[in-house]
Structure formats: C-alpha cells, structure tokens
Design a protein around this motif. Sequence first.
Motif, short mmCIF file in Angstrom:
data_model
loop_
_atom_site.label_atom_id
_atom_site.label_comp_id
_atom_site.label_asym_id
_atom_site.label_seq_id
_atom_site.Cartn_x
_atom_site.Cartn_y
_atom_site.Cartn_z
N ARG A 71 53.36 -33.97 -28.23
CA ARG A 71 52.51 -34.71 -29.11
C ARG A 71 52.43 -36.07 -28.40
O ARG A 71 53.17 -37.17 -28.70
CB ARG A 71 53.41 -34.87 -30.47
CG ARG A 71 52.55 -35.20 -31.74
CD ARG A 71 53.31 -34.96 -32.84
NE ARG A 71 52.79 -35.34 -34.13
CZ ARG A 71 51.64 -34.82 -34.80
NH1 ARG A 71 51.35 -33.63 -34.34
NH2 ARG A 71 51.13 -35.25 -36.01
N CYS A 72 51.37 -35.79 -27.54
CA CYS A 72 51.20 -37.22 -26.51
C CYS A 72 49.89 -37.09 -25.91
O CYS A 72 49.27 -36.09 -26.37
CB CYS A 72 52.51 -37.27 -25.29
SG CYS A 72 52.37 -35.52 -24.39
N ASN A 73 49.67 -38.06 -25.11
CA ASN A 73 48.32 -37.94 -24.49
C ASN A 73 48.12 -37.03 -23.25
O ASN A 73 49.12 -37.05 -22.49
CB ASN A 73 47.84 -39.25 -24.20
CG ASN A 73 47.68 -40.44 -25.29
OD1 ASN A 73 46.87 -39.98 -26.45
ND2 ASN A 73 48.51 -41.48 -25.59
N LEU A 74 47.14 -36.34 -23.18
CA LEU A 74 46.98 -35.53 -22.19
C LEU A 74 46.76 -35.91 -21.14
O LEU A 74 47.65 -35.04 -19.92
CB LEU A 74 45.71 -34.58 -22.47
CG LEU A 74 45.23 -33.59 -21.38
CD1 LEU A 74 46.28 -32.34 -21.34
CD2 LEU A 74 43.83 -32.75 -21.69
N GLU A 75 46.30 -37.08 -20.83
CA GLU A 75 46.00 -37.56 -19.27
C GLU A 75 47.20 -38.46 -18.90
O GLU A 75 46.91 -39.12 -17.85
CB GLU A 75 44.74 -38.10 -19.19
CG GLU A 75 43.60 -36.95 -19.35
CD GLU A 75 43.75 -35.79 -18.42
OE1 GLU A 75 44.37 -35.93 -17.36
OE2 GLU A 75 42.82 -34.72 -18.35
N ASP A 76 48.06 -38.72 -19.82
CA ASP A 76 49.08 -39.83 -19.47
C ASP A 76 50.36 -39.11 -18.86
O ASP A 76 51.32 -38.62 -19.67
CB ASP A 76 49.54 -40.42 -20.73
CG ASP A 76 50.53 -41.85 -20.49
OD1 ASP A 76 51.20 -41.77 -19.53
OD2 ASP A 76 50.22 -42.66 -21.25
N HIS A 83 57.91 -36.38 -22.36
CA HIS A 83 57.90 -35.33 -23.35
C HIS A 83 58.77 -34.01 -22.76
O HIS A 83 59.15 -33.26 -23.37
CB HIS A 83 56.60 -34.98 -23.73
CG HIS A 83 56.33 -35.73 -25.00
ND1 HIS A 83 56.24 -35.50 -26.17
CD2 HIS A 83 55.88 -37.16 -25.08
CE1 HIS A 83 55.81 -36.18 -27.09
NE2 HIS A 83 55.53 -37.37 -26.36
N ILE A 84 58.80 -33.84 -21.44
CA ILE A 84 59.57 -32.81 -20.97
C ILE A 84 61.05 -33.13 -20.89
O ILE A 84 61.66 -32.16 -21.35
CB ILE A 84 59.10 -32.63 -19.46
CG1 ILE A 84 57.53 -32.24 -19.16
CG2 ILE A 84 60.10 -31.66 -18.68
CD1 ILE A 84 57.27 -30.92 -20.05
N LYS A 123 49.01 -28.15 -18.63
CA LYS A 123 50.32 -28.76 -18.74
C LYS A 123 51.33 -28.36 -19.97
O LYS A 123 52.42 -28.73 -20.16
CB LYS A 123 49.90 -30.33 -19.20
CG LYS A 123 49.47 -31.10 -18.14
CD LYS A 123 49.29 -32.55 -18.58
CE LYS A 123 49.33 -33.64 -17.38
NZ LYS A 123 49.15 -34.74 -17.96
N MET A 124 50.68 -27.09 -20.45
CA MET A 124 51.37 -26.39 -21.26
C MET A 124 52.34 -25.29 -20.68
O MET A 124 53.21 -24.96 -21.22
CB MET A 124 50.82 -25.73 -22.53
CG MET A 124 49.96 -26.54 -23.21
SD MET A 124 49.27 -26.00 -24.72
CE MET A 124 50.63 -25.44 -25.83
N GLU A 125 51.87 -25.21 -19.47
CA GLU A 125 52.67 -24.06 -18.73
C GLU A 125 54.26 -24.23 -18.32
O GLU A 125 55.08 -23.54 -18.44
CB GLU A 125 52.15 -24.00 -17.36
CG GLU A 125 52.54 -23.01 -16.26
CD GLU A 125 51.90 -21.56 -16.59
OE1 GLU A 125 52.54 -20.46 -16.42
OE2 GLU A 125 50.84 -21.40 -16.97
N LEU A 126 54.43 -25.64 -18.00
CA LEU A 126 55.71 -26.12 -17.58
C LEU A 126 56.82 -25.90 -18.97
O LEU A 126 57.90 -25.28 -18.86
CB LEU A 126 55.80 -27.42 -17.28
CG LEU A 126 57.21 -28.04 -16.85
CD1 LEU A 126 58.03 -26.98 -15.82
CD2 LEU A 126 57.17 -29.25 -16.40
N PRO A 127 56.45 -26.33 -20.18
CA PRO A 127 57.46 -26.19 -21.27
C PRO A 127 57.74 -24.70 -21.37
O PRO A 127 58.78 -24.38 -22.03
CB PRO A 127 56.63 -26.80 -22.44
CG PRO A 127 55.84 -27.79 -21.91
CD PRO A 127 55.27 -27.24 -20.59
#
Length: 278
Positions: A71-76, A83-84, A123-127
């Motif tokens: 629940r954060c900014n995609l490019e930050d 968040h990880i 970026k969803m791959e890692l979680p």
Amino acid sequence: MFKIGVVTNEISDDLEEAINVAKSWGLEYIELNGVWGENICDVDEATLSKAIRIVRASGLTVTNIGSLTLRCNLEDDEEYSQHIKHLLRSIQIAPLFDVNVVRLFSFWKEENVEEKWDRIFEKMELPIRIAEREGVILGFENVSSGNVGTSDDLERLFDRFDSPNLKLIWDPGNAYATGEMTPFPDGYEKIKNKIIHIHAKDVVFNEQGERIWKPIGQGAVDYKGQMEALYKNSYRDVIALETHCTSASGSRIEATKESFDGLMEIIQGIQETYLFVD
C-alpha cells in the motif's frame, strides 16, 4: 451457516474495546489491522505483547493479519523496501496469533495503469516468492485505491501469478466502488475459486458520483445473492465486517452493528430457505 467476524478497528482503535464489543455481539472471529492508531505490523514490541495478551485472553480466533504490504507508491523504491520489511514483520508476528494469512495490496492506483502492469507485477513478484519461501498465504485484497480492484483486474493478477501462496480476500463492496457494477454475480463467478476470506461492506454513488459507504443491505451490492452463492458453493470460512462507515451520530460501533444486523438478516433468510436441504 457462516462464520462471521469483524476487522477490529472498524469498531474501535482500542483493541480491547473492539474485542469486548465483538464478543457482546456473539462474534468469535477477528481480523487484526489497526490497533491503537497503528497497523498491527508497525507497533513496538511492548504494544505487540499487549495485543497478544488481550487476544489470547479473549478466546477469539484471529483470521488473518491485516498488513499493509504494497500500500505504497509504485515508483518509490525506498518506500518499496520498507514495505518488504513490513511484509517480513507480518510473517514474523502471524504465528504469535496462531494464523498463517497476511494481507497484500497492489500499490496506490496509477493514473495510466494499462501502461504499468509489467512494473506492478515485477514488484509484486518478491512478496509472492517470499511467501512461498516462508510457507505463508498472502491474502490479496481488491481495493478501489489500488491497481487491482475489479474481477477483471483480479483475473489478470491470478493469471500472472499461479501460486498456491497467493489467495483472494474478496471484497464485493470494493469492487463496486472501483466501478464494477455487478460484483455479484458476474465478478464473483470469475474469481470464486481463489477466495480464502471475505470482507463485507456496502456502497452507493450519489448524484455527484461520490462514493458513500453504507451498512450491509443499504447499498448497491447484491449481498443476498452473494451469500446464497457462497452457501451453495460450500464456502464455510469467515466473512469479516469491514464497513468503513459511521452512523448518523458518527459512531463506528453503531454503523458496524447495523451492518452486522443487516448481514445476519440476509443470512437468516437464506438459512430458512435451505433449512431442510442439509
């Protein structure tokens, strides 16, 4: 017929008060999200210890950890790294509440999302891989403020990630708020096999096109049809009240109770219909 629960901070930010109210309604299941003004994954150890004591003393069952991962900014990228860490914290504390499901989102909504899917999924791959490594279930919640809100979005997500550790927290109210006019039956039919947990809220749009959260049964979502379909499809897991609304007096407790009563009225009607089926 169903297990009914509640997201505690929909009643009160004070966890002890929320639990006492939930128990007074006869509820046996709670979802931990906000406690004393912070997400459960962000509190310090002393506060976490207090939460564990209160929950264990209550005898209630925790269904999942309402973490805020992605629940954060995609490019930050710096925010992404935090968040990880938030995800890892959620995985660390989940067993303390005897639960194996933690929540996942899909970043704050992008203006040109059709151009950003590859980046979102990258970026969803890692979680998801972390969840596989740790043996926990990511309960993905569809929300209007994120990039995956409708059943079409969810189909895209689950087509991309065919992982046993990625399941769905289905929220038909959020789907409607995103612009899906028939989260039931059309949306539900697309994603019903991915559901692990359900959030219940109702919603309407006013003449100005503004979204207004409503108690269950007073909005546009066909909860009678949705509950009947869940029953027919043998869904017997938890449906958690996450109302997002307040009463006319400004009370979250009153609004959540109104939603609880509305949902139970629907369920009772279905139960009477199928009384002799089982």
